[in-house]
Enzyme design. Structure first.
Site, PDB file in Angstrom:
ATOM      1  N   LYS A  69      25.194  19.983  12.263  1.00  0.00           N
ATOM      2  CA  LYS A  69      24.306  19.843  12.944  1.00  0.00           C
ATOM      3  C   LYS A  69      24.458  18.713  13.752  1.00  0.00           C
ATOM      4  O   LYS A  69      25.555  18.523  15.422  1.00  0.00           O
ATOM      5  CB  LYS A  69      22.737  20.231  13.068  1.00  0.00           C
ATOM      6  CG  LYS A  69      21.731  19.407  14.490  1.00  0.00           C
ATOM      7  CD  LYS A  69      20.488  19.968  14.818  1.00  0.00           C
ATOM      8  CE  LYS A  69      19.822  19.102  13.912  1.00  0.00           C
ATOM      9  NZ  LYS A  69      19.620  18.081  15.136  1.00  0.00           N
ATOM     10  N   ASN A  70      24.154  16.972  13.737  1.00  0.00           N
ATOM     11  CA  ASN A  70      24.435  16.810  14.310  1.00  0.00           C
ATOM     12  C   ASN A  70      25.877  16.066  14.511  1.00  0.00           C
ATOM     13  O   ASN A  70      26.347  14.432  15.367  1.00  0.00           O
ATOM     14  CB  ASN A  70      23.671  14.976  13.940  1.00  0.00           C
ATOM     15  CG  ASN A  70      21.978  14.981  14.277  1.00  0.00           C
ATOM     16  OD1 ASN A  70      21.910  16.596  14.883  1.00  0.00           O
ATOM     17  ND2 ASN A  70      20.955  15.041  13.213  1.00  0.00           N
TER      18      ASN A  70
ATOM     19  N   ARG B  48      12.504   9.500  23.824  1.00  0.00           N
ATOM     20  CA  ARG B  48      13.285   9.619  23.637  1.00  0.00           C
ATOM     21  C   ARG B  48      14.266   8.801  24.627  1.00  0.00           C
ATOM     22  O   ARG B  48      14.792   9.371  25.545  1.00  0.00           O
ATOM     23  CB  ARG B  48      13.768  10.468  22.521  1.00  0.00           C
ATOM     24  CG  ARG B  48      13.119  10.904  21.939  1.00  0.00           C
ATOM     25  CD  ARG B  48      13.710  12.576  20.663  1.00  0.00           C
ATOM     26  NE  ARG B  48      15.264  11.595  20.126  1.00  0.00           N
ATOM     27  CZ  ARG B  48      15.157  13.333  19.404  1.00  0.00           C
ATOM     28  NH1 ARG B  48      15.365  14.942  20.020  1.00  0.00           N
ATOM     29  NH2 ARG B  48      16.752  12.984  19.190  1.00  0.00           N
TER      30      ARG B  48
END
Ligand code: EPU
Length: 424
Positions: free
Chosen positions: A22-23, A121
């Protein structure tokens, strides 16, 4: 609403082909906007974060088509440089369109990114770095506006942020001159993005180290790239074997990508080795405590493995503590595990888990992607049928966790239900 039903007690044996990362794929998708030519991305995971990225890419004018696990993309003509909150709020990686569209159009307007609720974040490191390289940035009605061509220069990141390193690489790839990044992130996903940009024609040195230098090009060209196996998905399944016992062959991950997690899982009692890109994991189902684990930037223990690790230690001998230095609030799983009779507590940024002999099934609610994976590992060890809601979180990053675990003997299935499960 979808729910997962997991009945514990089975040892896990067999092989699993590990999906694409995914990343790694998310920044590669953003990078595909840097060329007018066709790009093919193989081993692309069918996860909802990819679908959300593609919605944004189609919105700005990129043509996207799936052919099995291959995504064919072509951003011949980009006709939209303003991306609203309805498109960005689902995922953190939407911030990567800042660097990519700035490079391609020298102007972008982007609503703030969303993503899993795992604590603060901020994006100050992304914005400071771009500003230091000459980009004009402003906040207009809650949207980030960026204008200008990136200048050559040297930026020193105050923390090796994965996303900020990726955004800088994306912005610099189409700029003339050299951008030097100090204290860059060293995660394998940065290396994957650099490999992809290099295949497109950029010149990059130092990928995987703290010092990265990128020499951008006026034009980049189309290419083909295969997404590496997901080190966190592989680690999740290794932890499931550690907790339940069994013998797994995880096909695809590269041994160096597992730095940080491999020694911890070994210390917890799994017998492991690597042969030809297959990670062999054998465990008795009686993990040993490992003292204190501290998450950190690569090559430290990954924050994304923190909740699955807590869950894998539910029946361990002794106590283990995990301090999350990356996301000190990422302990939503603790309250859910206690519903199963787990001896787990949290003191500030540290969670402590002491093994218990028996866990009972419960109705659990996932609140974020890796916490959801942790709840699956918990369910695989408990007596009776555990029901997990919040399945959409797991679909953000795990292509088909039921398929993968069923094929190695787990009793897990997904069901549609009209009922709404209470979080209490
Ligand atoms: N940070 C700042 N300012 C910034 C950027 C980051 O203070 O401008 C802080 C964050 O608050 C956090 C730390 O720096 O405390 C790490 O953030 P980083 O930027 O490195 O993470 P990210 O790029 O937002 C990626 C992954 C995460 C993974 C982290 C850390 C993607 C799409 N996401 O996030 O993955 O946890 O790196 O390795 O690549 C997940 O897959 O479940 C996930 C959350």
């Amino acid at each position: 609403m979808k729910i997962l039903k997991v009945t514990g007690g089975n040892a896990l044996s067999g092989g699993i082909d590990i999906q694409g990362s995914k990343n790694a794929v998310l920044p590669v998708l953003a990078a595909s906007l840097l060329t007018e030519e066709k790009v093919r991305i193989y081993h692309c995971p069918r996860i909802s974060d990819v679908a959300d990225m593609l919605s944004i890419m189609e919105y700005v004018g990129c043509k996207c088509a799936w052919h099995k696990d291959c995504l064919e993309l072509q951003a011949a003509c980009l006709n939209n440089d303003a991306i609203c909150g309805a498109l960005t709020r689902n995922l953190r990686a939407s911030i990567l369109f800042l660097g990519a569209l700035l490079a391609r159009k020298q102007e972008v307007r982007l609503a703030y990114p969303g993503g899993c609720k795992i604590g603060a974040r901020p994006i100050d490191i992304h914005l400071d770095a771009l500003a230091r390289l000459g980009v004009a940035l402003s906040d207009e009605n809650g949207e980030i506006c960026a204008k200008g061509k990136l200048h050559p220069g040297h930026v020193n990141l105050k923390f090796p942020s994965v996303g900020a390193t990726e955004n800088l690489l994306l912005a610099a790839a189409l700029s003339e001159g050299t951008v030097h990044i100090s204290d860059a992130a060293r995660e394998p996903e940065i290396v994957a993005l650099c490999e992809f940009l290099t295949l497109m024609g950029a010149e990059i040195t130092g990928a995987g180290s703290r010092e990265i230098e990128i020499h951008g090009k006026k034009r980049l060209h189309g290419t083909e790239y295969t997404i590496p196996a997901d080190r966190i998905v592989a680690g999740t399944y290794a932890l499931a074997a550690l907790a339940c016992g069994g013998n797994l062959q995880l096909h695809g991950p590269a041994a160096p990508d597992l730095a940080g997690q491999y020694p911890v899982i070994a210390k917890a009692g799994a017998h492991m080795f690597f042969r030809r890109n297959t990670w062999h994991v054998e465990a008795s189902g009686h993990p040993k405590s490992v003292g204190l684990i501290q998450t950190g930037p690569f090559p430290a223990f990954p924050t994304d493995m923190q909740s699955p690790m807590l869950a894998a230690m539910l029946r361990s001998e002794g106590c283990t503590s995990i301090a999350d230095t990356i996301y000190p609030e990422r302990f939503g799983i603790v309250g859910e595990l206690r519903k199963m009779g787990a001896d787990v507590s949290r003191d500030g940024t540290v969670a402590r888990i002491c093994g218990t002999k028996q866990l009972h099934a419960a109705a659990l609610c996932a609140g974020e992607l890796r916490g959801a994976a942790g709840l699956v590992i918990a369910g695989l060890q408990s007596e009776g049928e555990t029901v997990i809601s919040g399945v959409s979180y797991i679909e953000r990053g795990y292509e088909d966790i039921c398929r993968d675990l069923q094929q190695v003997g787990a009793d897990i299935r997904m069901e549609e239900t009209g009922a709404v499960l209470s979080k209490a």
